[in-house]
Design a protein around this motif. Structure first.
Motif, mmCIF file in Angstrom:
data_model
loop_
_atom_site.group_PDB
_atom_site.id
_atom_site.type_symbol
_atom_site.label_atom_id
_atom_site.label_comp_id
_atom_site.label_asym_id
_atom_site.label_seq_id
_atom_site.Cartn_x
_atom_site.Cartn_y
_atom_site.Cartn_z
ATOM 1 N N LEU A 26 0.835 -1.201 0.000
ATOM 2 C CA LEU A 26 0.000 0.000 0.000
ATOM 3 C C LEU A 26 0.868 1.248 0.000
ATOM 4 N N TRP A 27 1.888 1.284 0.864
ATOM 5 C CA TRP A 27 2.764 2.453 0.920
ATOM 6 C C TRP A 27 3.450 2.684 -0.419
ATOM 7 N N LEU A 28 3.938 1.623 -1.030
ATOM 8 C CA LEU A 28 4.607 1.760 -2.324
ATOM 9 C C LEU A 28 3.637 2.237 -3.408
ATOM 10 N N ARG A 29 2.414 1.756 -3.386
ATOM 11 C CA ARG A 29 1.422 2.187 -4.371
ATOM 12 C C ARG A 29 1.085 3.665 -4.180
ATOM 13 N N LEU A 30 0.925 4.096 -2.924
ATOM 14 C CA LEU A 30 0.668 5.513 -2.651
ATOM 15 C C LEU A 30 1.839 6.376 -3.118
#
Length: 169
Positions: A26-30
């Motif tokens: 999720l952090w990488l996608r954001l």
């Protein structure tokens, strides 16, 4: 982290067993989304207005405060050093977009505000910026936008709760 390196790390994490790295994914996608949008906004500001994103951000802060801001307050709002703000203000002042004035409450402090020309330029840039955001997000339905806003608010609350020294409530 560049967008391509974010994509590389995201690909590695994606190969992990399901659910084992969801928060990292999720952090990488954001981060990837943020980098993509920022890069396009930076490009369009440069091409259409010959302005950098930091200069746009300074003008946005000053636009919100028609009576001006002290340099220290401006640097705190933008989370950069006073030296960075001074350089930006120097260039904006040379172009006649901002003016420095002695602070009436503290002769040692300097207040900066947009000039009429600076206000006019910022309004043009802000209108274009709004159009660009609409173009980039335009494929999302109102329902998706509402869901994203709700989900991102929940993420913000969760992230704030995980900060060191944060109150657990």
């Amino acid at each position: 982290m560049t967008d391509s390196s974010v994509d590389d790390v995201e690909a590695l994490v994606r190969d992990e067993p399901a659910g084992s790295k969801m928060e990292l994914r999720l952090w990488l996608r954001l981060l990837s989304c943020s980098n993509l949008i920022s890069a396009e906004i930076r490009r369009r500001l440069r091409v259409d207005f010959d302005v950098t994103l930091p200069r746009f951000d300074v003008m946005a802060q000053l636009h919100r405060e028609p009576d001006g801001l002290r340099l220290g307050d401006l640097s705190r709002r933008m989370m950069v050093t006073n030296g960075n703000i001074t350089g930006l203000i120097d260039r904006l002042a040379e172009e006649g977009l901002v003016v420095r004035e002695a602070d009436p409450d503290d002769r040692r402090a300097i207040t900066v505000r947009l000039t009429r020309a600076g206000s006019k330029m910022f309004r043009m840039m802000a209108a274009a910026h709004e159009t660009w955001i609409h173009e980039m997000f335009g494929r999302l339905t109102p329902k998706t936008l509402d869901r994203l806003l709700d989900d991102l608010q929940a993420l913000k609350v969760s992230a704030a709760g995980g900060l060191r020294g944060a109150d657990p409530e």
